[in-house]
Design a protein around this motif. Structure first.
Motif, PDB file in Angstrom:
ATOM      1  N   UNK A  49      21.132  28.648  -0.717  1.00  0.00           N
ATOM      2  CA  UNK A  49      22.263  29.135  -1.494  1.00  0.00           C
ATOM      3  C   UNK A  49      23.537  28.980  -0.669  1.00  0.00           C
ATOM      4  N   UNK A  50      24.688  28.983  -1.356  1.00  0.00           N
ATOM      5  CA  UNK A  50      25.943  28.965  -0.623  1.00  0.00           C
ATOM      6  C   UNK A  50      26.278  30.351  -0.097  1.00  0.00           C
ATOM      7  N   UNK A  55      27.807  35.288   8.336  1.00  0.00           N
ATOM      8  CA  UNK A  55      28.878  34.525   8.978  1.00  0.00           C
ATOM      9  C   UNK A  55      30.147  35.357   9.030  1.00  0.00           C
ATOM     10  N   UNK A  87      32.218  31.449  12.320  1.00  0.00           N
ATOM     11  CA  UNK A  87      31.320  31.479  13.462  1.00  0.00           C
ATOM     12  C   UNK A  87      30.017  30.777  13.107  1.00  0.00           C
ATOM     13  N   UNK A  88      29.094  30.728  14.076  1.00  0.00           N
ATOM     14  CA  UNK A  88      27.832  30.027  13.866  1.00  0.00           C
ATOM     15  C   UNK A  88      26.818  30.841  13.072  1.00  0.00           C
ATOM     16  N   UNK A 123      33.663  22.063   2.789  1.00  0.00           N
ATOM     17  CA  UNK A 123      33.213  22.430   4.128  1.00  0.00           C
ATOM     18  C   UNK A 123      31.961  21.639   4.460  1.00  0.00           C
ATOM     19  N   UNK A 148      28.551  21.892   6.847  1.00  0.00           N
ATOM     20  CA  UNK A 148      27.752  22.786   7.684  1.00  0.00           C
ATOM     21  C   UNK A 148      26.620  22.002   8.303  1.00  0.00           C
ATOM     22  N   UNK A 156      22.430  24.714  12.201  1.00  0.00           N
ATOM     23  CA  UNK A 156      22.662  25.685  13.264  1.00  0.00           C
ATOM     24  C   UNK A 156      24.120  26.029  13.512  1.00  0.00           C
ATOM     25  N   UNK A 157      25.001  25.513  12.682  1.00  0.00           N
ATOM     26  CA  UNK A 157      26.437  25.753  12.836  1.00  0.00           C
ATOM     27  C   UNK A 157      26.989  26.502  11.621  1.00  0.00           C
ATOM     28  N   UNK A 158      28.192  27.026  11.772  1.00  0.00           N
ATOM     29  CA  UNK A 158      28.874  27.593  10.625  1.00  0.00           C
ATOM     30  C   UNK A 158      29.579  26.514   9.842  1.00  0.00           C
ATOM     31  N   UNK A 159      29.964  26.800   8.615  1.00  0.00           N
ATOM     32  CA  UNK A 159      30.722  25.819   7.831  1.00  0.00           C
ATOM     33  C   UNK A 159      32.029  25.444   8.537  1.00  0.00           C
ATOM     34  N   UNK A 195      35.756  23.507   7.989  1.00  0.00           N
ATOM     35  CA  UNK A 195      36.713  23.123   6.957  1.00  0.00           C
ATOM     36  C   UNK A 195      37.029  21.633   7.013  1.00  0.00           C
ATOM     37  N   UNK A 226      24.903  19.920   5.369  1.00  0.00           N
ATOM     38  CA  UNK A 226      25.070  20.548   4.062  1.00  0.00           C
ATOM     39  C   UNK A 226      26.564  20.546   3.756  1.00  0.00           C
ATOM     40  N   UNK A 256      29.469  21.932   1.469  1.00  0.00           N
ATOM     41  CA  UNK A 256      29.736  23.068   0.599  1.00  0.00           C
ATOM     42  C   UNK A 256      31.100  22.932  -0.050  1.00  0.00           C
ATOM     43  N   UNK A 271      31.565  30.031  -3.051  1.00  0.00           N
ATOM     44  CA  UNK A 271      30.900  28.805  -2.640  1.00  0.00           C
ATOM     45  C   UNK A 271      29.832  28.371  -3.629  1.00  0.00           C
ATOM     46  N   UNK A 272      29.659  27.057  -3.720  1.00  0.00           N
ATOM     47  CA  UNK A 272      28.503  26.508  -4.408  1.00  0.00           C
ATOM     48  C   UNK A 272      27.304  26.494  -3.480  1.00  0.00           C
ATOM     49  N   UNK A 273      26.157  26.041  -4.000  1.00  0.00           N
ATOM     50  CA  UNK A 273      24.924  26.010  -3.197  1.00  0.00           C
ATOM     51  C   UNK A 273      24.877  24.815  -2.253  1.00  0.00           C
TER      52      UNK A 273
END
Lengths: 116, 113
Positions: free
Chosen positions: A42-43, A89, A107-108, B35, B37, B40-43, B45, B88, B90, B104-106
């Motif tokens: 999911x987002x 997050x 963040x991660x 975005x 992703x 193991x990381x955050x999204x 921009x 991924x 987003x 956000x979408x999936x």
């Protein structure tokens, strides 16, 4: 150069107890902070936010605290429930709206596991 | 009330190919952000579109481009795919100038082989 840091990749908490997720940032220009929750496939889903002019914001079981001098924020979940198990997050924005043109800096993430 | 929808959900491409990802914003929203992703990381921009124009771009090369249509839907195009583009992707929608949080979408899972 990571401007938003979540130093705990994972956190395990017993059901009913308090979960505390931490986040540090380096850019003092950030003026709006958000927490997102993400389940697999999911987002991210918006959870709670705080403006830099406040030091606390509460919404039901979720409270976010902001310490500007320490450039630190935390998310408290009380009491923790099994459905809270997800990746959380921390994100920061240069504009109050959170949807500003500069985008969000994430963040991660921290994987929260609620144990029965 | 439909939320943010993205297509396709999964995609496999080979190095050097081009890909187009699609996004329809939440009803009533006029701004779309993209975005990336990585595992193991955050999204991270990529860019934001409003009134069919790119408002701001993150630290991504020109191989990444986008478009917004009059109905506010958006496309993300990536040319000359690299293995490192596997991630991924987003899409998020919002209202410009308001206090709306990003929805956000999936996402679209892109694998580059």
């Amino acid at each position: 150069d990571q401007q938003v840091k979540q130093n705990s990749p994972s956190l395990s908490v017993q059901e009913g107890r308090i979960s505390i997720l931490n986040c540090d940032y380096t850019n003092s220009m950030f003026d709006y902070f958000l927490w997102y929750k993400k389940y697999p496939a999911e987002g991210p889903t918006f959870l709670i936010s705080i403006s830099s002019i406040k030091d606390k914001n509460e919404d039901g079981r979720f409270t976010v605290f902001l310490n500007k001098s320490a450039k630190h924020l935390s998310l408290h979940i009380v009491p923790s429930q099994p459905g809270d198990s997800a990746v959380y997050f921390c994100a920061a924005s240069l504009t109050h709206s959170g949807g500003g043109a500069d985008g969000l800096t994430f963040g991660k993430g921290t994987h929260l596991i609620i144990q029965p | 009330d439909a939320g943010v929808t993205q297509s396709p959900t999964h995609l496999i491409k080979t190095r050097g190919q081009q890909v187009t990802l699609r996004c329809s914003p939440k009803s009533g929203h006029d701004t779309v952000s993209w975005y990336q992703q990585a595992l193991g990381q955050g999204p991270q921009f990529i860019f934001q579109y409003y009134e069919e124009e790119e408002r701001q771009r993150g630290n991504f090369p020109d191989r990444f481009s986008g478009h917004q249509f009059p109905n506010y839907s958006s496309e993300l195009n990536v040319n000359a795919l690299l293995l490192g583009d596997s991630a991924l992707y987003l899409c998020a929608s919002s209202l410009v100038g308001g206090n709306e949080k990003l929805f956000f979408g999936s996402g679209t899972q892109l694998s580059v082989l």
